[in-house]
Motif scaffolding. Structure first.
Motif, short mmCIF file in Angstrom:
data_model
loop_
_atom_site.label_atom_id
_atom_site.label_comp_id
_atom_site.label_asym_id
_atom_site.label_seq_id
_atom_site.Cartn_x
_atom_site.Cartn_y
_atom_site.Cartn_z
N VAL A 137 -1.37 0.95 10.06
CA VAL A 137 -1.22 0.22 11.32
C VAL A 137 -1.54 -1.27 11.18
O VAL A 137 -1.20 -2.06 12.06
CB VAL A 137 -2.07 0.84 12.47
N LEU A 138 -2.18 -1.65 10.09
CA LEU A 138 -2.48 -3.08 9.88
C LEU A 138 -1.34 -3.81 9.18
O LEU A 138 -1.34 -5.04 9.13
CB LEU A 138 -3.74 -3.22 9.00
N SER A 139 -0.40 -3.08 8.64
CA SER A 139 0.64 -3.71 7.83
C SER A 139 1.74 -4.34 8.70
O SER A 139 1.94 -3.95 9.84
CB SER A 139 1.25 -2.70 6.86
N ASP A 140 2.45 -5.28 8.12
CA ASP A 140 3.55 -5.93 8.83
C ASP A 140 4.78 -5.03 8.90
O ASP A 140 5.61 -5.17 9.78
CB ASP A 140 3.93 -7.23 8.11
N PHE A 141 4.89 -4.14 7.93
CA PHE A 141 6.04 -3.24 7.87
C PHE A 141 5.55 -1.91 7.30
O PHE A 141 4.95 -1.87 6.23
CB PHE A 141 7.12 -3.84 6.95
N THR A 142 5.79 -0.84 8.06
CA THR A 142 5.31 0.48 7.64
C THR A 142 6.47 1.46 7.63
O THR A 142 7.13 1.65 8.66
CB THR A 142 4.21 0.97 8.59
N VAL A 143 6.72 2.04 6.50
CA VAL A 143 7.78 3.03 6.36
C VAL A 143 7.12 4.38 6.10
O VAL A 143 6.07 4.45 5.47
CB VAL A 143 8.79 2.62 5.25
N PRO A 198 1.85 -11.28 3.44
CA PRO A 198 2.44 -10.07 4.04
C PRO A 198 1.79 -8.80 3.49
O PRO A 198 1.42 -8.75 2.32
CB PRO A 198 3.91 -10.13 3.59
N TRP A 199 1.64 -7.82 4.35
CA TRP A 199 1.22 -6.48 3.93
C TRP A 199 2.35 -5.51 4.27
O TRP A 199 2.86 -5.53 5.40
CB TRP A 199 -0.03 -6.03 4.69
N VAL A 200 2.70 -4.68 3.32
CA VAL A 200 3.68 -3.63 3.58
C VAL A 200 3.07 -2.30 3.16
O VAL A 200 2.21 -2.25 2.29
CB VAL A 200 5.02 -3.86 2.83
N CYS A 201 3.53 -1.22 3.80
CA CYS A 201 2.89 0.07 3.58
C CYS A 201 3.93 1.18 3.61
O CYS A 201 4.81 1.18 4.47
CB CYS A 201 1.86 0.28 4.69
N PHE A 216 0.86 -1.19 0.00
CA PHE A 216 0.00 0.00 0.00
C PHE A 216 0.89 1.24 0.00
O PHE A 216 1.72 1.40 0.90
CB PHE A 216 -0.91 0.01 1.23
N LEU A 217 0.72 2.08 -1.00
CA LEU A 217 1.47 3.34 -1.09
C LEU A 217 0.44 4.43 -0.80
O LEU A 217 -0.37 4.75 -1.67
CB LEU A 217 2.08 3.51 -2.48
N ILE A 218 0.46 4.97 0.41
CA ILE A 218 -0.72 5.71 0.83
C ILE A 218 -0.48 7.19 1.12
O ILE A 218 0.57 7.61 1.58
CB ILE A 218 -1.38 5.07 2.06
#
Lengths: 78, 513
Positions: free
Chosen positions: B181-187, B163-166, B129-131
């Protein structure tokens, strides 16, 4: 005094006692360079520069008790 | 005949091209230029950067708002979705286009996201997800009908099957924040923000005047809340971090993480030997120990600015992916505080969900206790942490580097690991020897011979050979032997009957504590 863009605050991460001050006023420090060493949990725990800067103020002296989150030194960014 | 065919085909092709051009113009040239001037990429450029060249297949390119009056100003309904490849592996991608009505959430783009997530779960591929998002779209979501539709359409549930990444790449409220906040890795890009509601809402609802940065900036989330796992200066760096993180994870929870086929480089054993001070009261940088043990250049830190008394990182050992949890004595002497405890729990859940073996390196005087810790509910956190370790079914290999005292010894693998080694520099006990002398004998250091003898007794009782003597540790090793021992134990304890796939009993645990 709260941290502004012109000031970097070095805070104690832990409640303890000041063991020794290692850096000098006016000294240029890189991020993570040791400013002073605290004694806590039976260990010598460094307080390091959060970011690169010139050491401007040391707010404590050896033997002082410090609380977690207390500002113990201030730097100006380089 | 060929002329006739060309003549017949041309209008259809023109319409496709024209419609595509309109969709790809997003919110218009002026808005795109303003972003370009600030060095901020647009939603489609971000996808190009995330995905391997020419690998992206868009799904819902010609979707638009369900409200007829907004049909022509909502290309892709503000969220570009599709499937691309990252490092040759298929990934589902959603990129929020802030120039189109603030990438606000509305009926059609919620359906697009739902389709993407469900498809990813069925196909067993990660979601990226690119948010950036203004939150709920008005008037679409206003009123009982609007809200009722959201209840019927929107699902933010996930079972951690893929996996979810954001990457948070701009201002983010409402639904965008849920993905963070639901993702496994958030940058986060340094100047991006995410929060439940915007400063406009808090100003009205609470009469609270506050900036977007104060409410949800990267300093808050990286240092205090721990809801950002990494902060970067640019869009490109954030997207590169997502690509790197995905390189350590399997595409879904039914597969093992990808082994590296590149030649392995290791640091010399002397690097580890030189790093660890023999004096009990001296500290070293736990991050350097992790670097020294892992394959050269393989360490990807996980949330390095939060809970800093424990380092958590994905890395490789002899090409195999591992999750490393290591004390950092530089920070609070390595005492595990509430933030570190929660970070470790979350990291265990992540690794166990995706079949990544755990390596635990203990050098801690214990859990940080006292009024502040108790006020934060540290007792519950310690037990959550221990249950996570116990319920995890991935291989767990533990090493006592120097001190490992009390409950922290157990939480760092003392009772739960498949194998425990104590370095020759290690010591295990209930508390520090000096504290033990004080409690047991009511004596403080006085320079006298009697005190020294009492101290010596306590130190000897904490010896690695005492732990090995009752078989609570299976090996005593020199610091320089640690990497080899870890690699051997990871080979031994591979879960062969299950093909390296765990039971995932933690997969429904929260993504953030």
């Amino acid at each position: 005094m709260s941290e502004t863009k012109a000031t970097i605050e070095a805070k104690s991460e832990i409640t303890g006692r000041v063991f020794q001050v290692e850096a000098r006023i006016g000294q240029t420090l890189a991020a993570d360079d040791t400013i002073m060493v605290l004694e806590s949990m039976k260990m010598e725990i460094p307080v390091v520069a959060p970011r690169a800067g010139v050491l401007r103020e040391i707010c404590v002296v050896p033997e002082d008790n410090v609380e977690e989150g207390q500002v113990v030194a201030r730097l100006s960014p380089t | 005949m060929s002329e006739a065919m060309t003549g017949a085909a041309a209008p259809a092709e023109d319409e496709l091209t024209a419609r595509r051009r309109a969709v790809h113009a997003m919110g218009g040239a002026a808005k795109l230029q303003a972003r370009r001037d600030k060095g901020i990429l647009n939603a489609r450029e971000r996808i190009d950067l995330l995905c391997d060249p020419a690998s992206f297949a868009e799904m819902g390119e010609f979707a638009h708002s369900a409200r007829p009056e907004d049909k022509d100003r909502t290309p892709a309904d503000g969220i570009v979705t599709g499937f691309g490849k990252v490092g040759g592996r298929v990934v589902a991608v959603a990129s929020f286009d802030l120039t189109t009505l603030g990438a606000s959430s509305a009926m059609v783009n919620i359906r697009k996201l739902g389709y993407l997530k469900e498809s990813a779960s069925r196909a067993g591929i990660p979601c990226a997800f690119l948010i950036e998002s203004a939150g709920a779209r008005m008037p679409d979501i206003q009123g009982a009908v609007g809200m009722g539709r959201i209840g019927q359409l929107s699902s933010t549930n996930r079972e951690r099957d893929v996996p979810w990444v954001c990457a948070v790449l701009g201002p983010c409220y409402g639904m965008g924040t849920w993905y963070a906040v639901l993702s496994d890795f958030t940058v986060m890009r340094r100047d991006a923000t995410f929060s439940v509601s915007s400063p406009k809402v808090t100003a009205v609802a609470l009469s609270q005047e506050i900036t977007a940065e104060e409410l949800g900036g990267s300093e808050l989330h990286a240092d205090v809340t721990g809801q950002a796992d990494l902060v970067t200066d640019t869009d490109a760096e954030a997207i590169a971090a997502l690509r790197a993180f995905l390189g350590y994870l399997p595409p879904n929870s039914s597969e093992a993480p990808p082994a590296s086929t590149a030649p392995v480089q290791a640091h010399a054993p002397e690097v580890v030997e030189a790093l660890i001070p023999t004096a009990r009261n001296k500290v070293y940088d736990g991050r350097k120990l992790v670097e020294a043990l892992a394959d050269v250049g393989s360490v990807q830190p996980f949330r390095p600015r939060h809970g800093r008394t424990l380092e958590t990182a994905l890395a490789r050992l002899d090409g195999q992916v591992v999750g490393i949890i290591a004390s950092n004595p530089m920070r609070k002497g390595g005492a595990i505080d509430a933030a570190s405890c929660d970070k470790m729990t979350e990291f265990i859940v992540l690794c166990d969900s995706f079949n990544i073996p755990l390596v635990l390196l203990a050098d801690t005087p214990g859990f940080l206790v006292g009024l502040q810790a108790e006020t934060q509910g540290v007792a519950s956190k310690i037990m959550n942490n221990l249950r996570a370790l116990a319920l995890s079914t991935v291989p767990k290999i533990a090493v006592v580097v120097r001190k490992s005292y009390g409950q922290a010894y157990l939480n760092l693998g003392g009772g739960e690991a498949d194998a425990v080694a104590v370095m020759t520099t290690g010591e295990v006990g209930f508390v520090d020897p000096a504290v033990a002398v004080s409690v047991v004998h009511n004596r403080r250091a006085d320079g006298g011979a009697e005190y020294a003898a009492l101290m010596n007794d306590m130190v000897v009782s904490n010896s690695p050979f005492e732990l090995a003597g009752i078989f609570a540790a299976q090996a005593v090793i020199r610091p320089g032997e640690t990497r080899d021992w870890l690699i051997r134990m990871l080979q031994v304890f591979r879960r062969r009957p299950q093909g390296g796939i765990g039971r995932h009993r933690l997969s429904t645990w929260p993504t953030n504590f």
